[in-house]
Motif scaffolding. Structure first.
Motif, short mmCIF file in Angstrom:
data_model
loop_
_atom_site.label_atom_id
_atom_site.label_comp_id
_atom_site.label_asym_id
_atom_site.label_seq_id
_atom_site.Cartn_x
_atom_site.Cartn_y
_atom_site.Cartn_z
N UNK A 165 0.86 -1.19 0.00
CA UNK A 165 0.00 0.00 0.00
C UNK A 165 0.89 1.24 0.00
N UNK A 166 0.70 2.11 -0.97
CA UNK A 166 1.46 3.35 -1.03
C UNK A 166 0.93 4.35 0.00
N UNK A 167 1.75 5.33 0.34
CA UNK A 167 1.39 6.28 1.39
C UNK A 167 0.05 6.96 1.13
N UNK A 168 -0.17 7.39 -0.11
CA UNK A 168 -1.40 8.11 -0.43
C UNK A 168 -2.65 7.26 -0.33
N UNK A 169 -2.49 5.94 -0.33
CA UNK A 169 -3.64 5.04 -0.29
C UNK A 169 -3.94 4.52 1.11
N UNK A 170 -3.21 4.97 2.12
CA UNK A 170 -3.36 4.42 3.47
C UNK A 170 -4.79 4.55 4.00
N UNK A 171 -5.39 5.75 4.00
CA UNK A 171 -6.75 5.86 4.57
C UNK A 171 -7.76 4.94 3.88
N UNK A 172 -7.71 4.88 2.55
CA UNK A 172 -8.65 4.04 1.81
C UNK A 172 -8.43 2.57 2.11
N UNK A 173 -7.16 2.16 2.22
CA UNK A 173 -6.85 0.76 2.50
C UNK A 173 -7.41 0.33 3.85
N UNK A 174 -7.29 1.18 4.85
CA UNK A 174 -7.84 0.84 6.16
C UNK A 174 -9.37 0.88 6.15
N UNK A 175 -9.92 1.85 5.43
CA UNK A 175 -11.38 1.98 5.39
C UNK A 175 -12.04 0.79 4.70
N UNK A 176 -11.34 0.20 3.74
CA UNK A 176 -11.91 -0.92 2.99
C UNK A 176 -11.48 -2.28 3.52
N UNK A 177 -10.69 -2.30 4.60
CA UNK A 177 -10.28 -3.56 5.20
C UNK A 177 -9.08 -4.22 4.57
N UNK A 178 -8.42 -3.54 3.63
CA UNK A 178 -7.20 -4.10 3.03
C UNK A 178 -6.05 -4.08 4.02
N UNK A 179 -6.13 -3.23 5.02
CA UNK A 179 -5.09 -3.15 6.04
C UNK A 179 -5.73 -2.86 7.38
N UNK A 180 -5.16 -3.41 8.45
CA UNK A 180 -5.60 -3.04 9.80
C UNK A 180 -4.42 -2.78 10.74
N UNK A 181 -3.21 -2.76 10.19
CA UNK A 181 -2.02 -2.42 10.97
C UNK A 181 -0.95 -1.91 10.02
N UNK A 182 -0.05 -1.08 10.56
CA UNK A 182 1.06 -0.59 9.73
C UNK A 182 2.18 -0.13 10.63
N UNK A 183 3.36 -0.03 10.06
CA UNK A 183 4.50 0.56 10.75
C UNK A 183 4.99 1.71 9.88
N UNK A 184 4.99 2.91 10.45
CA UNK A 184 5.41 4.09 9.71
C UNK A 184 5.75 5.19 10.70
N UNK A 185 6.18 6.33 10.21
CA UNK A 185 6.62 7.41 11.09
C UNK A 185 5.41 8.15 11.68
N UNK A 186 5.61 8.89 12.77
CA UNK A 186 4.52 9.72 13.29
C UNK A 186 4.11 10.80 12.29
N UNK A 187 5.04 11.23 11.46
CA UNK A 187 4.71 12.24 10.44
C UNK A 187 3.67 11.70 9.46
N UNK A 188 3.89 10.48 8.97
CA UNK A 188 2.93 9.87 8.05
C UNK A 188 1.62 9.57 8.76
N UNK A 189 1.72 9.19 10.04
CA UNK A 189 0.50 8.95 10.80
C UNK A 189 -0.37 10.19 10.87
N UNK A 190 0.25 11.34 11.09
CA UNK A 190 -0.50 12.59 11.17
C UNK A 190 -1.03 13.00 9.80
N UNK A 191 -0.17 12.92 8.78
CA UNK A 191 -0.60 13.35 7.44
C UNK A 191 -1.73 12.49 6.88
N UNK A 192 -1.78 11.23 7.29
CA UNK A 192 -2.85 10.33 6.83
C UNK A 192 -4.02 10.29 7.81
N UNK A 193 -3.94 11.09 8.90
CA UNK A 193 -4.99 11.15 9.92
C UNK A 193 -5.33 9.75 10.43
N UNK A 194 -4.30 9.10 10.94
CA UNK A 194 -4.42 7.71 11.37
C UNK A 194 -5.49 7.51 12.43
#
Length: 324
Positions: free
Chosen positions: A185-214
């Motif tokens: 999953x690319x960075x820009x697709x993170x919110x959609x991936x979680x919303x659709x159930x393609x992902x339910x966990x990830x490891x990334x920086x706090x910066x990406x967490x904030x920018x993707x509104x984790x």
């Protein structure tokens, strides 16, 4: 007309026709936008160079991939299409495993450890770049990579079967060793991936967490700082050596200041973005003793696998780092 008068006339004519050395302008491609602290640090570096050289060298920063896309930057500098540029060091791992040493999970899991790893690996990295006609100016880490999940994780067993966001070979391997199922999953697709159930966990920086509104799709942030990948600023060696000696010195001094400042900015970014996660309702946790021990074991496995790929040269760097 005396010889003295003739000499004075000639000197006057030469002075009148002499043209001052033209200021040199370098175009510098960078991958990230102006709001990113790496770009802000590089902008300050460019200003420092201009000031220290009285405008003899001007560096124009082209941010957000506007001059060359990220995958093209390193080769554009090597080929002289741009004299200077910024790139993520681990992007070059396909050329040589050594460039990926700062992205081996849990090998260096804090700023102090990352700094020690950089001290141990920098000479070998500089040599690798030198072989390609490139000179390293400075390198600055991103905030450490940490764990985002739907709830607290007390042990690796809690990750069993979870859909784990991966974005390179290392994160795929990490997911597998944790018992999770990696999904690219690319960075820009993170919110959609979680919303659709393609992902339910990830490891990334706090910066990406904030920018993707984790906080919209996960509840828990476990602070691991599993690895701190670095961006490098490199220069074409021929272009650099073509500068007057005093300008070369000014560039290197500005680079040293930029590296020190950049590491400080990275730590400040970590604190600010973790605070933003908390403010938006996420639970920020330290890993349990069990989880820490299990992840350290996974780190040993991945370090051994990396060392096997990197050979004696890579192992020598690991040994030097651990001797610190």
């Amino acid at each position: 007309m005396t010889a003295h008068t003739t000499a004075r006339l000639i000197a006057g004519l030469l002075a009148a026709t002499a043209v001052p050395a033209a200021a040199e302008t370098w175009d510098m491609p960078t991958p990230y936008g102006d709001s990113v602290f790496h770009t802000q640090n590089i902008t300050q570096f460019a200003e420092d160079v201009a000031e220290a050289t009285d405008g003899e060298l001007e560096i124009t920063v082209h941010s957000a991939g506007s001059l060359f896309a990220h995958p093209e930057i390193k080769d554009s500098v090597r080929r002289g299409l741009a004299p200077i540029g910024e790139t993520l060091m681990s992007r070059l791992e396909n050329e040589d495993p050594l460039f990926g040493i700062d992205s081996v999970p849990f090998l260096a899991a804090s700023y102090d450890e990352a700094e020690a790893l950089w001290a141990a690996s920098r000479p070998a990295i500089e040599e690798k770049l030198s072989e390609q006609g490139l000179t390293l100016l400075f390198a600055v880490p991103w905030p450490g990579q940490s764990l985002y999940t739907q709830g607290p994780v007390d042990s690796v067993a809690d990750m069993e079967g979870s859909a784990f966001r991966a974005y390179n070979t290392a994160t795929e391997r990490l997911a597998t060793l944790m018992g999770a199922v990696p999904t690219q999953i690319e960075t820009g697709d993170i919110p959609t991936a979680f919303a659709t159930g393609r992902a339910d966990a990830m490891i990334t920086s706090p910066s990406t967490g904030v920018s993707s509104q984790a906080w919209d799709f996960v509840s828990t942030y476990t602070e691991l700082q599993a690895w701190l990948p670095k961006n490098m600023v490199i220069v074409n060696t021929g272009a650099f050596e073509g500068l007057p000696e005093e300008v070369q010195t000014a560039v290197m001094e500005a680079a040293e200041a930029a590296e020190t400042r950049g590491w400080e900015m990275s730590e400040a970014e970590t604190e600010a973005q973790i605070a933003a996660l908390t403010e938006n309702g996420m639970e920020v946790m330290e890993p349990s003793e069990t989880l820490s021990a299990e992840l350290a074991e996974i780190g040993e496995t991945m370090t051994a696998e990396w060392s096997e790929q990197a050979g004696e040269e890579g192992q020598a760097v690991i040994d030097a780092y651990r001797a610190e």
